[in-house]
Scaffold this motif. Structure first.
Motif, PDB file in Angstrom:
ATOM      1  N   ALA A   1      80.675  15.246 -10.145  1.00 15.35           N
ATOM      2  CA  ALA A   1      80.737  14.851 -11.562  1.00 15.35           C
ATOM      3  C   ALA A   1      82.160  14.830 -12.101  1.00 15.35           C
ATOM      4  CB  ALA A   1      79.847  15.765 -12.415  1.00 15.35           C
ATOM      5  N   LEU A   2      83.105  14.386 -11.294  1.00 14.53           N
ATOM      6  CA  LEU A   2      84.504  14.370 -11.735  1.00 14.53           C
ATOM      7  C   LEU A   2      84.737  13.438 -12.917  1.00 14.53           C
ATOM      8  CD1 LEU A   2      86.483  14.487  -8.356  1.00 14.53           C
ATOM      9  CD2 LEU A   2      86.330  16.263 -10.107  1.00 14.53           C
ATOM     10  N   ASP A   3      83.938  12.381 -13.037  1.00 11.49           N
ATOM     11  CA  ASP A   3      84.120  11.435 -14.143  1.00 11.49           C
ATOM     12  C   ASP A   3      83.804  12.062 -15.497  1.00 11.49           C
ATOM     13  OD1 ASP A   3      81.428  11.562 -13.213  1.00 11.49           O
ATOM     14  OD2 ASP A   3      80.938   9.770 -14.362  1.00 11.49           O
ATOM     15  N   LYS A   4      83.001  13.145 -15.493  1.00  7.27           N
ATOM     16  CA  LYS A   4      82.609  13.799 -16.750  1.00  7.27           C
ATOM     17  C   LYS A   4      83.490  15.004 -17.089  1.00  7.27           C
ATOM     18  CE  LYS A   4      78.919  11.198 -17.375  1.00  7.27           C
ATOM     19  NZ  LYS A   4      77.585  11.750 -17.121  1.00  7.27           N
ATOM     20  N   VAL A   5      84.407  15.355 -16.197  1.00  9.36           N
ATOM     21  CA  VAL A   5      85.190  16.582 -16.370  1.00  9.36           C
ATOM     22  C   VAL A   5      85.961  16.633 -17.691  1.00  9.36           C
ATOM     23  CG1 VAL A   5      87.240  17.772 -15.474  1.00  9.36           C
ATOM     24  CG2 VAL A   5      85.329  17.288 -13.964  1.00  9.36           C
ATOM     25  N   PRO A   6      86.606  15.549 -18.152  1.00 11.57           N
ATOM     26  CA  PRO A   6      87.315  15.632 -19.440  1.00 11.57           C
ATOM     27  C   PRO A   6      86.393  15.999 -20.605  1.00 11.57           C
ATOM     28  CG  PRO A   6      88.066  13.724 -18.215  1.00 11.57           C
ATOM     29  CD  PRO A   6      86.874  14.254 -17.476  1.00 11.57           C
ATOM     30  N   LEU A   7      85.175  15.465 -20.588  1.00 10.90           N
ATOM     31  CA  LEU A   7      84.215  15.811 -21.639  1.00 10.90           C
ATOM     32  C   LEU A   7      83.807  17.278 -21.539  1.00 10.90           C
ATOM     33  CD1 LEU A   7      81.869  12.670 -21.541  1.00 10.90           C
ATOM     34  CD2 LEU A   7      83.620  13.202 -23.246  1.00 10.90           C
TER      35      LEU A   7
END
Length: 687
Positions: free
Chosen positions: A369-375
């Motif tokens: 889930a690296l794409d969601k890490v900033p959130l």
């Protein structure tokens, strides 16, 4: 292992005063929305006892723990006589009954009925064989049961509104049922009633489905179910998909079965709390916003319990499901303003710490889930910086933690809160570094060292302080509570997962650290009730194990045996783990199993390794239990564990090689997921 060989009753012989697991015999699919179980009595939370011969009915349940309670539960009762006395218990034979993940078979002696049931994600099927000449009645029993309605297709829908705790007092579950012979015995009514009584022919298949969204959604869910066999095949296939991920060859078949019984328990929670409508939309009911919302949601999970073992196991076995869980927990953040701590069905605020932080960090360092890490990072920082007026959310005592560098004795469980908050701060630093926020990473990495503020070199243990920076004066290292969670300073002082080298330095070096751990294990398993004021079940369970203050019966002690290996004494770890594995009996756990956490500990320890710390992406070695284990990983990778000279008399590791290269005391997740072979040779004495 064939799923049909698993008995779901392991760990169910428990009571308020002493836990042998506090589990339930749950039939259904992995991470399902509902489970069916046998209810043997009318106790509020301990409603199943494997030794009782009484039978109240089949319980549709969402109970994650007796300490949390159930919500939206009901009883399916099948009777041929005495249908007006519906609270009377029948008799059944537990020895001839079948308790499997895919199937329940109950011989109701009092009613002379054989009952079979199977369950899918959101519904199931019940079939009864009537051996009398009396008509068969189906009785549905629940608190606050209402809104019975017959549909044009002959099915029935009704509503249930009962729960142990919830933000929305009107939160309800709708149930739809149908069978060819099903007819209602009483006049339709919109009023709340305790029982619904139907006529049902022998051997007819009753299909049922539930919904937390609407009666119409329950009907749609029901329309997807066609037969008993179809539902059972779905359940078997779902469990076999997981079981086939781990294949064991060993000369101890009883141990192999115990392994898979633990694997089954590792994949029950969290439970699904969303549904898919006729248009393919994924929906869930938000009990916080009190309306239907888009997206997936999972519930019935306490992150304080499972972050050490369960989620690291998912990262290896089902990383895509792990990512799905995280997305749903972030949805909970969007609806409440804080990442959840204990969901059932919404925030219960149980246990210290915001341990979802480290679960997120563990996913990120493993590429999940690296794409969601900033959130996720924004949500983690919100919990680390913003106090909530409702203590269920966020970090209690946060302002003290930020200003003093610790949570003072003004707050209960102050030491555990401080250590957990420091761990979460470290997790934030890990995530911030991944997304390139170097200043943020540095800030929280520094704040994660706050654990040092409660270490007292005079006692060699963590201790509470008052808000003036003074050690509390009534400290006794055998007192439970008084700053600690479900234990004393002995069980909780080593919860510095993120910085064991730093903790060792506080002791003055490795030898002093090992000496303290040895003192922990070698002393008597005695306790003082402390601020609990009474003996609680965790105290009894610790004293029942011959491991000193190493209370393997509870989560804070899970990592203690492995600290020896991390400190350079792997043979101490091997000996301890070998002994502890024996405390997982054929029918028992050494304490509360808690949402798969203890089962996952057993799975890891059987494989011969253990997560060093969630968020580090590495594992510390122990001692394997099986001759050969093959893990089928993502991308068709295979990981094979081979143990030479595997025998109960051999309690130490003589050598260990991964892909023919000598290993140290740890190995990384990145190495494991590439596949390969880990070969271990055992010996009678350390070499």
């Amino acid at each position: 292992m064939d799923i049909t060989q698993i008995d779901t009753r392991i760990g169910t012989k428990s009571k308020y005063e002493f836990s042998r697991g506090n589990t339930l015999p749950l039939t259904g699919m992995p991470f399902a929305m509902n489970y069916l179980s046998v209810q043997t009595n009318h106790d509020h939370s301990w409603w199943f006892d494997p030794d009782e011969h009484t039978f109240a009915g089949l319980r549709l349940t969402h109970q994650p723990s007796p300490w949390i309670g159930d919500f939206q539960h009901l009883l399916f009762k099948l009777k041929t006589r005495n249908i007006t006395n519906n609270h009377e218990l029948d008799d059944y034979d537990p020895q001839t009954s079948i308790f499997r993940p895919d199937l329940l078979v109950i011989n109701n002696i009092s009613q002379q009925i054989k009952i079979m049931t199977t369950v899918c994600k959101f519904g199931g099927a019940i079939k009864a064989y009537n051996y009398t000449d009396q008509p068969l009645s189906l009785i549905i029993q629940a608190e606050k049961l209402s809104a019975l309605k017959k549909q044009v297709d002959g099915s029935y829908t009704f509503k249930i509104n009962n729960f142990s705790a919830c933000e929305d007092p009107n939160f309800s579950m709708w149930v739809a049922i149908k069978a060819k012979s099903l007819t209602y015995q009483q006049t339709n009514s919109e009023d709340e009633q305790s029982d619904l009584i139907f006529n049902l022919a022998s051997e007819d298949e009753l299909l049922f489905a539930s919904s937390f969204i609407s009666a119409e959604q329950a009907q749609y869910n029901l329309s997807l179910l066609h037969s008993f066999d179809q539902i059972q095949q779905q359940a078997v296939a779902a469990w076999q998909k997981i079981f086939n991920k781990i294949q064991i060859a060993d000369h101890h078949p009883a141990l192999v079965k115990t392994f898979y019984e633990n694997l089954y328990r590792s994949f029950l929670y969290p439970m699904q709390f969303y549904e898919t409508d006729a248009k393919g939309n994924e929906l869930h009911y938000s009990t916080t916003l009190k309306k239907v919302m888009p997206g997936k949601m999972y519930t019935n999970i306490g992150f304080w319990d499972v972050y050490r073992t369960s989620f690291p196991l998912y990262s290896l076995i089902c990383p895509q499901k792990y990512a799905e869980f995280l997305a749903s927990f972030y949805q909970s953040y969007l609806e409440t303003g804080y990442l959840p701590r204990w969901l059932s069905p919404d925030e219960r605020g149980m246990m210290p710490g915001t341990m979802l932080d480290v679960i997120i960090a563990d996913a990120a360092v493993k590429g999940i889930a690296l794409d969601k890490v900033p959130l996720y990072l924004k949500a983690m920082i919100k919990g680390a910086e913003t106090s909530s007026k409702d203590s269920k959310y966020g970090r209690e005592g946060l302002e003290e933690y930020k200003n003093l560098g610790y949570v003072s004795a003004n707050y209960p469980e102050s030491v555990n809160k401080t250590l957990d908050y420091a761990y979460s701060d470290w997790a934030i630093s890990v995530i911030a570094k991944i997304v390139g926020q170097t200043e943020t990473a540095a800030h929280y990495a520094q704040r994660s060292l706050n654990y040092r503020n409660l270490f007292n070199p005079q006692t060699g243990l963590m201790m509470p302080k008052d808000d003036q920076g003074n050690w509390v004066t009534d400290f006794d290292n055998l007192d439970w509570g008084k700053g600690f969670t479900e234990g004393s300073a002995w069980q909780n002082s080593f919860n510095v997962y993120q910085d064991i080298p730093g903790l060792i330095k506080l002791y003055g070096g490795t030898n002093e650290f090992i000496q303290k751990l040895t003192e922990l294990v070698n002393q008597a398993p005695i306790y003082n009730v402390g601020s609990y004021g009474q003996v609680i079940h965790e105290m009894r369970e610790m004293s029942a194990q011959p491991l000193g203050q190493l209370a393997i019966s509870n989560q804070p002690s899970f990592h203690l045996p492995y600290l020896f290996a991390l400190a350079g004494k792997p043979h101490y770890t091997e000996l301890l783990v070998k002994q502890i594995m024996k405390s997982f009996g054929i029918n028992d756990y050494p304490g509360d199993e808690d949402n798969g956490s203890m089962s996952s500990w057993y799975v890891w320890s059987s494989l011969g390794l253990y997560p060093e710390a969630a968020g580090k992406g590495s594992y510390v070695f122990g001692i394997p239990a099986f001759d050969q284990v093959e893990l089928n990983l993502e991308d068709n990778k295979k990981l094979t564990f081979i143990t030479q000279d595997n025998d109960f008399s051999k309690q130490f590791v003589a050598s260990r090689k991964f892909n023919d290269q000598k290993c140290g005391n740890t190995i990384t997740h990145a190495q494991l997921v590439k596949g390969g072979s880990l070969k271990v040779k055992l010996s009678v004495l350390p070499e």
